[in-house]
Design a protein around this motif. Structure first.
Motif, PDB file in Angstrom:
ATOM      1  N   ASN A 133      42.570 -38.914 -26.878  1.00 42.53           N
ATOM      2  CA  ASN A 133      42.736 -37.607 -26.231  1.00 42.53           C
ATOM      3  C   ASN A 133      41.653 -37.404 -25.178  1.00 42.53           C
ATOM      4  OD1 ASN A 133      40.405 -36.716 -27.589  1.00 42.53           O
ATOM      5  ND2 ASN A 133      41.621 -36.030 -29.348  1.00 42.53           N
TER       6      ASN A 133
ATOM      7  N   VAL B 239      38.350 -35.955 -37.424  1.00 44.58           N
ATOM      8  CA  VAL B 239      38.278 -37.264 -36.790  1.00 44.58           C
ATOM      9  C   VAL B 239      39.265 -37.280 -35.625  1.00 44.58           C
ATOM     10  CG1 VAL B 239      38.647 -39.726 -37.084  1.00 44.58           C
ATOM     11  CG2 VAL B 239      37.582 -38.410 -38.909  1.00 44.58           C
ATOM     12  N   GLN B 240      38.770 -37.545 -34.421  1.00 45.52           N
ATOM     13  CA  GLN B 240      39.618 -37.540 -33.232  1.00 45.52           C
ATOM     14  C   GLN B 240      40.337 -38.871 -33.063  1.00 45.52           C
ATOM     15  OE1 GLN B 240      39.657 -34.678 -30.976  1.00 45.52           O
ATOM     16  NE2 GLN B 240      38.756 -33.854 -32.837  1.00 45.52           N
ATOM     17  N   GLN B 241      39.595 -39.940 -33.286  1.00 46.24           N
ATOM     18  CA  GLN B 241      40.182 -41.261 -33.131  1.00 46.24           C
ATOM     19  C   GLN B 241      39.364 -42.227 -33.956  1.00 46.24           C
ATOM     20  OE1 GLN B 241      40.284 -42.807 -29.104  1.00 46.24           O
ATOM     21  NE2 GLN B 241      41.754 -44.401 -29.657  1.00 46.24           N
ATOM     22  N   ILE B 242      40.051 -43.151 -34.598  1.00 42.18           N
ATOM     23  CA  ILE B 242      39.333 -44.183 -35.315  1.00 42.18           C
ATOM     24  C   ILE B 242      39.925 -45.517 -34.908  1.00 42.18           C
ATOM     25  CG2 ILE B 242      40.711 -43.659 -37.384  1.00 42.18           C
ATOM     26  CD1 ILE B 242      38.243 -44.686 -38.991  1.00 42.18           C
TER      27      ILE B 242
ATOM     28  N   ASN C  57      40.511 -37.514 -43.952  1.00 43.72           N
ATOM     29  CA  ASN C  57      40.874 -38.771 -44.610  1.00 43.72           C
ATOM     30  C   ASN C  57      40.272 -39.933 -43.864  1.00 43.72           C
ATOM     31  OD1 ASN C  57      42.899 -38.187 -46.858  1.00 43.72           O
ATOM     32  ND2 ASN C  57      43.613 -36.917 -45.162  1.00 43.72           N
ATOM     33  N   LEU C  58      39.818 -40.932 -44.632  1.00 46.49           N
ATOM     34  CA  LEU C  58      39.143 -42.055 -44.018  1.00 46.49           C
ATOM     35  C   LEU C  58      39.242 -43.229 -44.975  1.00 46.49           C
ATOM     36  CD1 LEU C  58      37.405 -42.175 -41.405  1.00 46.49           C
ATOM     37  CD2 LEU C  58      35.421 -41.802 -42.830  1.00 46.49           C
TER      38      LEU C  58
END
Lengths: 313, 360, 310
Positions: free
Chosen positions: B227, B212-215, B23-24
């Motif tokens: 993380n 996605v790890q971080q946005i 999701n984005l």
């Protein structure tokens, strides 16, 4: 992956020979020279024989140059040599071959290039399976498939006749042979084009799609102009292959439409009459002239074409 | 207003799940950078948004329209590729106008749009040339121009600067930033280069393994990585990690032989509790010289190796049993074997759970 | 895991439907119809048809309902002409395989020694490949003609007892065809070998020179093993060509003297189109297919076995 091997053949490798007349060099050039004699001898014999009169041939030896140069055998081979009851020379076969050649080359390349394009850029479910069958099919001896094809062409001709109301015959006509050449040229040509289009950067294809071009738009506007060299390679391959074909010619045409190779064989191996070796050799040379001209004129591209045929996909 | 939305996007190649329920949301006018190591799925995601890959499941909305199954050319996007992907047999002008011709835009308008794009990118003198006669930088400008003439709201960039040499890359980076400021379009930009990501992005989405790890904004990603992977990925030279335990009450981080105070650490959820953890300290946050004693944690180290790079010097040493790197001024005079007193604030570092590797 | 929440997007239009799989890439599929038809109808269909009919009593017309089992094969293998054909093919095949590889590699290795006039030699060695088998057969028929060709010339030079008349001697006629076949095709093998040699890293040569390994030994110990894939390719191509040998024999000897230079491909064509014995033609052509498979299957297994192609 296909053309890489051919393109590498430009610069020589290996240790540089030191002295010009070293024993190694004498061996090297000696061997190459002897080999050249073996390869050139038949061409030389063909040419000198075709320029001699029959009395000179009976008396002299095949290797001696003609004492009296005559072009009569060439004229006779072209315009007067007999096959069966026809005595209008090889010219008939030449024009038959041209009539077979042009549509066969155009159609087979058109179809195969689109196939190769679809296979490399528009893969669909099962496309690779058909391609694999096609490539393995290239190894099936023609003899295995030839009889059912005769039947298919005959039937297809009947169906077409019934549909159009006019008499259409595929079997025995130039068009039947065109279809056969298209079918059997397909594996190698499709492979050639598929490998070429697969080497085109994929992003170019993506850019064209973002620009709103479809299957045919990308083919005609982007890929075709880029692929001109490979089209030339395919043409060389097909012109030589189709011109040199004997088996399909003899099976799928009738005496009036025999291609040049078939007519040549009938002239030379005819059992009637006195053997005119000079005419035979002139006829042989005439038949070999078209592929030879292509070979000498195209040089590297010919090598590239046959190398493309050599490396599997 | 949201401009591009990716909902539960799933993509499978055969049995391999490349993207999993991703999701984005991208705001109008936002410059979003998809950052990650090669093979993380960032380019794949971009190709899905462009419609160049058929997705397995999910939805893609652009400009409020569901475009999940529309052709790339109908989605209102322009795209710039790493290899420029200019049509070699067409002139620059032909390259710029090809898409417009396909869309049956009237001729005068094509001319107008091409002229405008050429003016913006300063490629007017090149219009009649073929791509082969252009330099790498010029080619990439034309490629950007091709997206520009389409007059779309969303620009997609697939590693557009990776094929250029370092200097040109830096120049074009600045130009892209200026272009974005001028046009105010939504831009989605894929790169593996963190400098590009940090300098260009409004927000960075760091991807790994199709997830996605971080946005977050560049500063947030740098200062508060979500993380351990993100912490290690962002920053050059890379962050130092200590393995140890958080003491009861979260007052202290203890490795086998060293204790570091954690007073003032801003935990992401509630208070810190005792547990095994990683502590990440950026090489830039180490202090040397006279100010050392202002730091909550100080110690003496032996210089094992140093790399003088002009602007700064990188010192390699061992601290608390692990290799440790930190940055000093380029003017600092050190030699291998020197003993130095250094200090830093462990509370300004990042703590990650030992097993989940999530930020604490 | 910082991911945006997915709620609250405004979709002006109803979501587009996922298109039917069948219509995806429809143009590409339509454009591939000739290829699909060729693959299925000709390569699979016609081959299957012939194999099936080889078990029937077809004579003048195909007789799909008259099943005779292996009768045609039994008859085939007790026909002298077929046995001669097979024997000829075996001799021609083995000799042609060995000679093409040896000559092709030797010439390629010689041309790879940084010699002058490389392209001239290459042109000379390759030109026969541009010629048809008919032309090849007819030229060599003339060169090997015992009354006017090589034999008579050597005899006239004074070596009266010299005999070299392969085309008139049933025992050695197949070698006469072999000479012509090698002449036509070995240049092609040379080109493949040369491409393979040029593909070898120059550093290999430097390394062997540094270590003082003689050139001939380098070829045998280092280069040839490295060129294994090239040799395999050449081998498959030569083998596939051998089984198809037809026009060369037709032009050079017409199968004679007697039936001494018959080959299987010629047997098939004559049974099918001249002597109206379709069943024999089908059985014989199926045998040709079997022999191709004997070569092809191990090769395909070695080449593609284990690793899947993309």
């Amino acid at each position: 992956m296909t053309d890489a091997t051919a393109n590498k053949g430009v610069t020589p490798r290996g240790a540089k020979p030191r002295r010009r007349l070293s024993p190694t060099n004498i061996m090297l050039y000696g061997t190459l020279f002897v080999a050249s004699v073996y390869y050139l001898l038949p061409l030389y014999v063909m040419i000198v024989t075709s320029l001699k009169g029959m009395p000179e041939i009976r008396l002299g030896n095949v290797f001696s140059p003609p004492v009296e140069v005559t072009f009569e055998p060439w004229v006779k081979a072209w315009a007067e040599a007999c096959t069966g009851i026809n005595c209008d020379g090889l010219s008939r076969g030449f024009w038959n071959s041209v009539q077979i050649l042009v549509p066969s080359v155009v159609i087979s390349i058109a179809i195969a290039s689109v196939n190769g394009y679809a296979l490399s850029l528009w893969k669909f479910k099962g496309s690779e399976v058909f391609f694999t069958i096609l490539i393995f099919g290239a190894f099936i001896p023609y003899q295995v498939m030839i009889y059912p094809i005769v039947i298919l062409l005959r039937e297809a001709g009947d169906v077409l006749s019934a549909m159009t109301g006019t008499k259409i015959r595929l079997m025995g006509s130039v068009w039947g042979l065109v279809i056969v050449h298209t079918i059997f040229g397909m594996p190698i040509l499709t492979l050639l084009f598929r490998n070429y289009f697969a080497s085109v950067p994929e992003e170019l294809f993506k850019a064209a799609r973002v620009d709103g071009a479809g299957f045919w738009g990308i083919y005609f506007r982007i890929m075709l102009p880029m692929a001109l060299p490979i089209f030339v390679v395919a043409m060389i391959l097909q012109v030589t292959g189709i011109w040199n074909d004997f088996l399909f010619g003899v099976i799928f045409t009738k005496p009036e439409t025999y291609p040049m190779t078939v007519q040549l064989n009938n002239i030379v191996n005819s059992v009637q009459g006195v053997k005119e070796y000079n005419v035979n050799m002139a006829a042989t040379l005439l038949t070999g002239l078209v592929p030879l001209i292509i070979y000498f004129a195209s040089g590297k591209l010919f090598v590239r074409g046959i190398a493309a045929g050599a490396v599997k996909g | 207003m949201t401009n591009v939305t990716v909902k539960d996007l799933t993509l499978e190649f055969g049995a391999v799940r490349v993207l999993d329920k991703l999701n984005l949301e991208i705001e109008e006018g936002e410059f979003l950078v998809l950052l990650g190591a090669s093979g993380c799925g960032k380019s794949t995601l971009l190709n899905c948004i462009a419609g160049l890959l058929d997705i397995t499941d999910g939805e893609i909305h652009i400009g409020g329209r569901n475009v999940t199954w529309e052709e790339p050319s109908e989605r209102g996007i322009g795209m710039v590729f790493q290899s420029y992907a200019l049509y070699p047999q067409m002139t620059v002008e032909g390259n710029l106008s090809f898409g417009l011709k396909n869309a049956k835009v009237p001729k005068p308008e094509i001319a107008e749009r091409v002229a405008r794009a050429a003016e913006i990118l300063q490629i007017e003198p090149l219009l009649k040339r073929k791509p082969a006669a252009l330099s790498g930088g010029q080619r990439q400008r034309v490629a950007i121009g091709r997206a520009l003439v389409r007059d779309v709201d969303v620009f997609l960039f697939d590693e557009p600067l990776s094929n250029l040499d370092a200097k040109l890359r830096a120049d074009l980076r600045v130009e892209l930033k200026l272009l974005h400021q001028r046009l105010q379009n939504t831009m989605i930009y894929v790169t593996h280069d963190q400098v590009e990501a940090m300098t260009l992005a409004d927000r960075i989405a760091i991807m790994r393994g199709g997830v996605v790890q971080q946005i977050a904004s560049p500063a947030e990603v740098y200062n508060r990585p979500s993380n351990k992977y993100v912490a290690g990925f962002i920053g050059s030279p890379t962050i130092n990690f200590f393995e140890g335990d958080i003491a009861e009450g979260g007052v202290e981080f203890a490795t086998a032989d060293t204790k570091m105070p954690l007073t003032g650490y801003e935990a992401s959820q509630g208070a810190l509790s005792a547990r095994p953890a990683w502590l990440g300290i950026r090489p830039e946050s180490v202090i040397t010289g006279t100010d050392v004693d202002t730091q909550p944690f100080t110690t003496e180290i032996t210089v094992e190796l140093f790399e003088a790079m002009g602007a700064d010097t990188l010192v390699y040493t061992t601290l608390a049993g692990t290799p440790f790197r930190f940055r000093m001024s380029g003017q600092a005079r050190v030699a291998a074997g020197d003993t130095l007193r250094i200090g830093f604030d462990p509370a300004q570092g990042s703590l990650f759970d030992k097993t989940t590797e999530e930020r604490l | 895991m910082a991911v945006t929440d997915s709620g609250g997007t405004e979709s002006a239009r109803t979501p587009a439907k996922k298109p039917n799989r069948l219509f995806k890439n429809l143009t590409a599929k339509l454009a591939s119809v000739p290829m699909i038809l060729t693959a299925i109808v000709v390569f699979i269909g016609c081959t299957g048809w012939t194999i099936y009919h080889s078990f029937t009593k077809s004579r003048l017309l195909p007789a799909p309902d008259k099943w005779v089992g292996l009768d045609q094969y039994e008859r085939l293998w007790s026909t002298r002409r077929w046995l001669v054909s097979i024997e000829n093919l075996a001799i021609y095949g083995i000799c042609s395989l060995v000679l093409s590889l040896v000559i092709g590699f030797t010439l390629a290795a010689l041309l790879d020694r940084k010699i002058r006039g490389e392209s001239v030699f290459r042109t000379i060695f390759l030109y026969p490949f541009a010629l048809s088998f008919i032309v090849t057969g007819l030229v060599w028929q003339w060169v090997l003609n015992p009354d006017f060709g090589i034999q008579s010339v050597v005899q006239r030079w004074g070596w009266e007892s010299f005999t070299f008349d392969p085309l008139n001697n049933a025992d050695i006629v197949i070698y006469g065809i072999l000479i012509a076949g090698i002449w036509q095709g070995s240049g092609f093998i040379m080109v493949i070998m040369l491409a393979g040699l040029r593909g070898i890293d120059e550093d290999i040569w430097k390394a062997t020179r540094v270590e003082g390994i003689p050139v001939w030994k380098t070829y045998i110990v280092v280069i040839i093993p490295m060129m294994r894939p090239v040799f395999v390719t050449a081998l498959v191509l030569i083998a596939a060509g051998i089984i198809k040998v037809y026009d060369l024999v037709v032009a050079q000897t017409s199968g004679g003297p007697g039936i001494s230079s018959e080959v299987p491909a010629k047997y098939v064509i004559e049974k099918m189109f001249q002597s109206q014995n379709l069943g024999q033609g089908f059985a014989a052509s199926t045998m040709m297919l079997v022999s191709v498979l004997v070569v092809l299957i191990p090769w395909a297994y070695l080449e593609f076995g284990g690793k899947r192609r993309d």
